[in-house]
Scaffold this motif. Structure first.
Motif, mmCIF file in Angstrom:
data_model
loop_
_atom_site.group_PDB
_atom_site.id
_atom_site.type_symbol
_atom_site.label_atom_id
_atom_site.label_comp_id
_atom_site.label_asym_id
_atom_site.label_seq_id
_atom_site.Cartn_x
_atom_site.Cartn_y
_atom_site.Cartn_z
ATOM 1 N N THR A 336 1.416 -1.668 -0.013
ATOM 2 C CA THR A 336 0.068 0.100 0.010
ATOM 3 C C THR A 336 0.681 1.521 0.421
ATOM 4 O O THR A 336 1.078 2.377 -0.718
ATOM 5 C CB THR A 336 -1.069 -0.271 1.052
ATOM 6 O OG1 THR A 336 -2.282 -1.541 1.023
ATOM 7 C CG2 THR A 336 -1.737 1.423 1.365
ATOM 8 N N LEU A 337 1.701 1.602 0.808
ATOM 9 C CA LEU A 337 2.047 2.524 1.113
ATOM 10 C C LEU A 337 3.099 3.314 -0.309
ATOM 11 O O LEU A 337 3.330 4.404 -0.894
ATOM 12 C CB LEU A 337 3.882 2.495 2.069
ATOM 13 C CG LEU A 337 4.289 3.323 2.304
ATOM 14 C CD1 LEU A 337 3.848 4.791 2.380
ATOM 15 C CD2 LEU A 337 5.336 3.223 3.095
ATOM 16 N N GLN A 338 4.303 1.862 -0.960
ATOM 17 C CA GLN A 338 4.646 2.121 -2.443
ATOM 18 C C GLN A 338 3.464 1.910 -2.904
ATOM 19 O O GLN A 338 4.314 3.331 -4.107
ATOM 20 C CB GLN A 338 5.760 -0.043 -3.270
ATOM 21 C CG GLN A 338 6.427 -0.034 -1.416
ATOM 22 C CD GLN A 338 6.248 -0.437 -0.492
ATOM 23 O OE1 GLN A 338 5.270 -0.536 -0.382
ATOM 24 N NE2 GLN A 338 6.872 -1.834 -0.275
ATOM 25 N N ARG A 339 2.415 2.295 -3.613
ATOM 26 C CA ARG A 339 2.031 2.131 -4.266
ATOM 27 C C ARG A 339 1.423 3.969 -4.477
ATOM 28 O O ARG A 339 0.914 4.451 -4.766
ATOM 29 C CB ARG A 339 0.617 1.380 -5.096
ATOM 30 C CG ARG A 339 0.957 0.164 -4.715
ATOM 31 C CD ARG A 339 0.289 -0.944 -6.253
ATOM 32 N NE ARG A 339 -0.153 -1.539 -4.050
ATOM 33 C CZ ARG A 339 -1.635 -0.725 -4.106
ATOM 34 N NH1 ARG A 339 -2.519 -0.124 -4.605
ATOM 35 N NH2 ARG A 339 -2.500 -1.249 -3.513
ATOM 36 N N TYR A 340 1.147 3.829 -2.929
ATOM 37 C CA TYR A 340 0.482 6.116 -2.488
ATOM 38 C C TYR A 340 1.692 6.686 -3.065
ATOM 39 O O TYR A 340 1.578 7.577 -3.263
ATOM 40 C CB TYR A 340 0.160 5.285 -0.811
ATOM 41 C CG TYR A 340 -0.356 7.202 -0.912
ATOM 42 C CD1 TYR A 340 -1.180 7.416 -1.231
ATOM 43 C CD2 TYR A 340 0.377 8.086 -0.326
ATOM 44 C CE1 TYR A 340 -1.912 8.987 -1.224
ATOM 45 C CE2 TYR A 340 0.009 9.041 0.211
ATOM 46 C CZ TYR A 340 -1.649 9.581 -0.613
ATOM 47 O OH TYR A 340 -1.468 10.507 -0.545
ATOM 48 N N ILE A 341 2.406 6.226 -3.029
ATOM 49 C CA ILE A 341 3.983 7.231 -3.247
ATOM 50 C C ILE A 341 4.332 7.328 -4.562
ATOM 51 O O ILE A 341 3.884 8.713 -4.880
ATOM 52 C CB ILE A 341 5.300 6.322 -2.671
ATOM 53 C CG1 ILE A 341 5.771 6.386 -0.971
ATOM 54 C CG2 ILE A 341 6.473 7.809 -3.128
ATOM 55 C CD1 ILE A 341 6.765 6.080 -1.089
ATOM 56 N N LEU A 342 3.168 6.648 -5.218
ATOM 57 C CA LEU A 342 3.103 6.273 -7.018
ATOM 58 C C LEU A 342 2.278 7.094 -6.733
ATOM 59 O O LEU A 342 2.384 7.824 -7.922
ATOM 60 C CB LEU A 342 3.069 5.266 -7.417
ATOM 61 C CG LEU A 342 4.408 4.216 -7.922
ATOM 62 C CD1 LEU A 342 3.756 3.251 -7.790
ATOM 63 C CD2 LEU A 342 5.435 4.581 -8.787
ATOM 64 N N PHE A 343 1.562 7.496 -6.525
ATOM 65 C CA PHE A 343 0.051 8.278 -6.715
ATOM 66 C C PHE A 343 0.029 8.835 -6.519
ATOM 67 O O PHE A 343 -0.073 10.302 -7.056
ATOM 68 C CB PHE A 343 -0.552 7.343 -5.843
ATOM 69 C CG PHE A 343 -2.452 7.845 -5.787
ATOM 70 C CD1 PHE A 343 -3.888 8.367 -6.657
ATOM 71 C CD2 PHE A 343 -2.677 8.920 -4.997
ATOM 72 C CE1 PHE A 343 -4.508 8.625 -6.612
ATOM 73 C CE2 PHE A 343 -3.639 10.091 -4.849
ATOM 74 C CZ PHE A 343 -4.604 10.015 -5.952
ATOM 75 N N ASN A 344 0.423 9.186 -5.702
ATOM 76 C CA ASN A 344 1.019 10.827 -4.533
ATOM 77 C C ASN A 344 2.282 11.576 -6.299
ATOM 78 O O ASN A 344 2.267 12.725 -6.546
ATOM 79 C CB ASN A 344 1.459 11.152 -3.743
ATOM 80 C CG ASN A 344 1.764 12.769 -3.043
ATOM 81 O OD1 ASN A 344 0.629 12.860 -3.359
ATOM 82 N ND2 ASN A 344 2.875 13.280 -2.931
ATOM 83 N N GLU A 345 2.753 11.011 -6.659
ATOM 84 C CA GLU A 345 3.967 11.243 -7.658
ATOM 85 C C GLU A 345 3.641 12.072 -9.405
ATOM 86 O O GLU A 345 3.466 12.659 -9.187
ATOM 87 C CB GLU A 345 4.866 10.276 -7.873
ATOM 88 C CG GLU A 345 6.211 10.947 -8.708
ATOM 89 C CD GLU A 345 7.221 11.806 -8.485
ATOM 90 O OE1 GLU A 345 7.624 12.677 -8.778
ATOM 91 O OE2 GLU A 345 7.114 11.902 -6.965
ATOM 92 N N PHE A 346 2.586 10.995 -9.066
ATOM 93 C CA PHE A 346 2.463 11.250 -11.029
ATOM 94 C C PHE A 346 0.596 11.459 -11.443
ATOM 95 O O PHE A 346 0.650 11.792 -11.986
ATOM 96 C CB PHE A 346 2.457 9.385 -11.338
ATOM 97 C CG PHE A 346 3.258 9.110 -10.873
ATOM 98 C CD1 PHE A 346 4.916 9.754 -11.953
ATOM 99 C CD2 PHE A 346 4.066 8.305 -10.495
ATOM 100 C CE1 PHE A 346 6.237 9.147 -12.092
ATOM 101 C CE2 PHE A 346 5.168 7.669 -10.769
ATOM 102 C CZ PHE A 346 6.845 7.559 -11.105
ATOM 103 N N LEU A 347 -0.021 11.460 -9.179
ATOM 104 C CA LEU A 347 -1.628 12.072 -10.116
ATOM 105 C C LEU A 347 -2.015 12.605 -8.749
ATOM 106 O O LEU A 347 -2.619 13.296 -9.257
ATOM 107 C CB LEU A 347 -2.453 11.133 -9.367
ATOM 108 C CG LEU A 347 -2.079 9.631 -10.779
ATOM 109 C CD1 LEU A 347 -3.421 8.217 -10.566
ATOM 110 C CD2 LEU A 347 -2.382 9.934 -12.164
ATOM 111 N N VAL A 348 -0.854 13.147 -8.054
ATOM 112 C CA VAL A 348 -0.853 14.491 -7.491
ATOM 113 C C VAL A 348 0.002 15.900 -8.229
ATOM 114 O O VAL A 348 -0.939 16.298 -8.476
ATOM 115 C CB VAL A 348 -0.713 14.291 -6.280
ATOM 116 C CG1 VAL A 348 -1.246 15.674 -4.960
ATOM 117 C CG2 VAL A 348 -1.964 13.148 -5.575
ATOM 118 N N ASN A 349 1.508 14.996 -7.381
ATOM 119 C CA ASN A 349 2.576 16.269 -8.164
ATOM 120 C C ASN A 349 2.992 16.473 -9.293
ATOM 121 O O ASN A 349 2.288 15.826 -9.705
ATOM 122 C CB ASN A 349 3.827 15.861 -7.306
ATOM 123 C CG ASN A 349 3.874 15.641 -5.818
ATOM 124 O OD1 ASN A 349 2.810 16.066 -5.417
ATOM 125 N ND2 ASN A 349 4.956 14.991 -5.534
#
Length: 511
Positions: A336-349
């Motif tokens: 979960t943590l690794q995928r949330y970092i990806l989510f934040n990197e590519f779909l938020v920032n």
């Protein structure tokens, strides 16, 4: 529990039919004999080596008993009743033709007819998710009733049983596990609404155990049916105060023979039982035969994982984007943590996404994280973030946030909630035309998946090792404690546990 309530009346009815049948045959024999003639002695009933016998046995297994992780085969229970089967017994007449192929009957050969009710529950690795994670085992529950015949001599037992039952929600796995977890204070399973659907089952099973030395024997087990079809072989090493008697089986999955006992001849032993199973079919993993209600996806992809292709809008970095979204979607229950970092990197920032961690985490959890149950402390943290930005959140996003935090336990995420999550996220990463096209695709995807059950690929070869202690007293009391270790029986995603352990016990009494 619901299965036992359904099958117990059948169990009692068939038992009464067999007993009444045997009694009527006995009465008929006695009515044909003149009063002045003494009735013949029935060697089968009065021989000290072959007395009439009745017995009960209970087998219980659970991974919680040993403090192991709650996953895969998580619970099994089986209640049995056995009684001596004379030559006129209908079950003996039918099954002995098959059993006698593996044994040479003699004057010491004994026969026991058995009835049993049982149930088994299976869950994925992470029961806190409302969806089954990528490459994990589906939820499933199985209940059954059996009629069996055990043929045994001093060193061999053959148990053949006909099983009738069902798999699916009607077995009651959801309510049984939720109630048990609430009782012991464990997390509430969230994904039972995704379990393998209802289907009736029939099977024929044979278990053969033979001891060449009092400390060494072999075990064969064959299952043929529309729920499970497999073959097992194992070696049995044991040490204790025991002769060549095969002793009782140890697992609810392969129960084997009942209590084999003679008055005044108790025994005890420790054992180790390594072996393997070859699987041809397993409905608790693959779903029911011929069903159109099942789907299987190797990467559990969502529309987001290849939205560039769907929208026919190729770009130079389309391959990189698809890889990123695929990594987001590949939820193995532990990342979960690794995928949330990806989510934040590519779909938020780097986008126009204006929300802070509160709403973005809920969107991520609904779309990419299997709607995992939110812990109390995390829930308070998210509420604090949401309240700080509440005035800037659109109305539909507010409703989404409140439901996502406080949604009812033990049920799947409604498709409309997942759809709204996509809608809230996509308005900041797509232009209006792309967004409209994508949301239409999502509607179709939600309808498709809402009517189907996820299934997994079967692993053909499964290894196991069992160890434990068995004691049968001079008076016929049985106690057994058993440890089970098994490699997984399905093709798991990378990173998921490749083995499972559980502990079981059995209690019984010969009358």
């Amino acid at each position: 529990m619901k299965t036992i309530k359904i099958l117990l009346p059948i169990f009692i009815y068939i038992l009464l039919v067999d007993l009444s049948y045997a009694q009527s045959k006995q009465n008929k024999k006695q009515s044909l004999i003149k009063p002045v003639v003494e009735p013949p002695i029935e060697v089968e009933r009065t021989t000290p080596n072959n007395p009439d016998q009745y017995q009960l046995r209970l087998i219980m297994e659970n991974d919680a008993f040993g403090g192991f992780s709650d996953r895969y085969y998580t619970n099994g229970s089986r209640l049995e009743f056995h009684m001596s089967a004379g030559e006129s017994n209908p079950t003996r007449k039918v099954f002995s033709y098959w059993n006698d192929l593996f044994i040479t009957p003699n004057e010491k050969t004994r026969y026991l007819q058995g009835f049993a009710v049982g149930q088994e529950f299976y869950t994925p690795t992470n029961i806190k998710k409302a969806d089954v994670s990528y490459g994990d085992r589906p939820y499933s529950s199985r209940g059954y009733f059996t009629n069996s015949l055990t043929t045994f001599t001093e060193d061999t037992s053959i148990t053949t049983e006909l099983e009738l039952g069902m798999i699916g929600p009607s077995v009651g796995g959801k309510s049984a596990q939720i109630n048990f977890h609430n009782f012991i204070g464990s997390p509430t399973p969230q994904g039972w609404d995704t379990q393998i659907p209802d289907s009736y089952s029939v099977a024929l099973k044979t278990d053969i155990r033979k001891f060449y030395h009092r400390f060494f024997g072999t075990q064969y087990n064959v299952n043929l049916g529309n729920i499970q079809t497999d073959v097992s072989f194992g070696l049995i090493f044991r040490f204790g105060n025991v002769d060549k008697t095969p002793g009782p089986g140890s697992s609810a999955l392969q129960p084997g023979s009942p209590i084999l006992h003679e008055d005044g001849k108790g025994y005890w032993y420790f054992y180790v039982n390594p072996g393997g199973t070859l699987q041809a079919y397993n409905a608790t993993i693959q779903g029911q035969m011929g069903s159109d209600k099942a789907y299987k996806s190797q990467n559990r992809s969502s529309a987001f994982s290849n939205w560039d292709s769907f929208l026919n809008n190729p770009t130079p970095d389309v391959g990189e984007k698809e890889l990123q979204y695929r990594m987001l979607s590949e939820d193995n229950g532990k990342n979960t943590l690794q995928r949330y970092i990806l989510f934040n990197e590519f779909l938020v920032n780097g986008t126009t996404n204006p929300y802070n961690i509160g709403l973005n985490y809920l969107i991520f959890n609904n779309i990419f994280n299997g709607a995992e149950e939110i812990e109390r402390t995390t829930r308070l943290f998210l509420l604090s973030n949401l309240s700080a930005q509440w005035d800037q959140i659109p109305t539909n996003a507010r409703a989404l946030a409140i439901y996502s935090i406080f949604r009812p336990e033990g049920g799947k995420l409604p498709p409309i909630v997942r759809y709204y999550s996509y809608e809230v996220l996509s308005q900041f990463i797509l232009d209006p035309k792309q967004r409209e096209t994508l949301l239409q695709l999502l509607r179709e995807e939600a309808e498709y998946r809402d009517n189907k059950t996820y299934i997994a690929d079967l692993k053909r070869a499964v290894g196991f090792i069992r160890a434990g202690f068995v004691s049968v007293s001079n008076a016929g009391f049985l106690f057994g404690l058993h440890y089970n270790y098994q490699t997984i029986d399905f093709q798991a995603a990378k990173g998921l546990p490749q083995q499972h352990q559980w502990v079981g016990f059995q209690l019984g009494k010969v009358f």
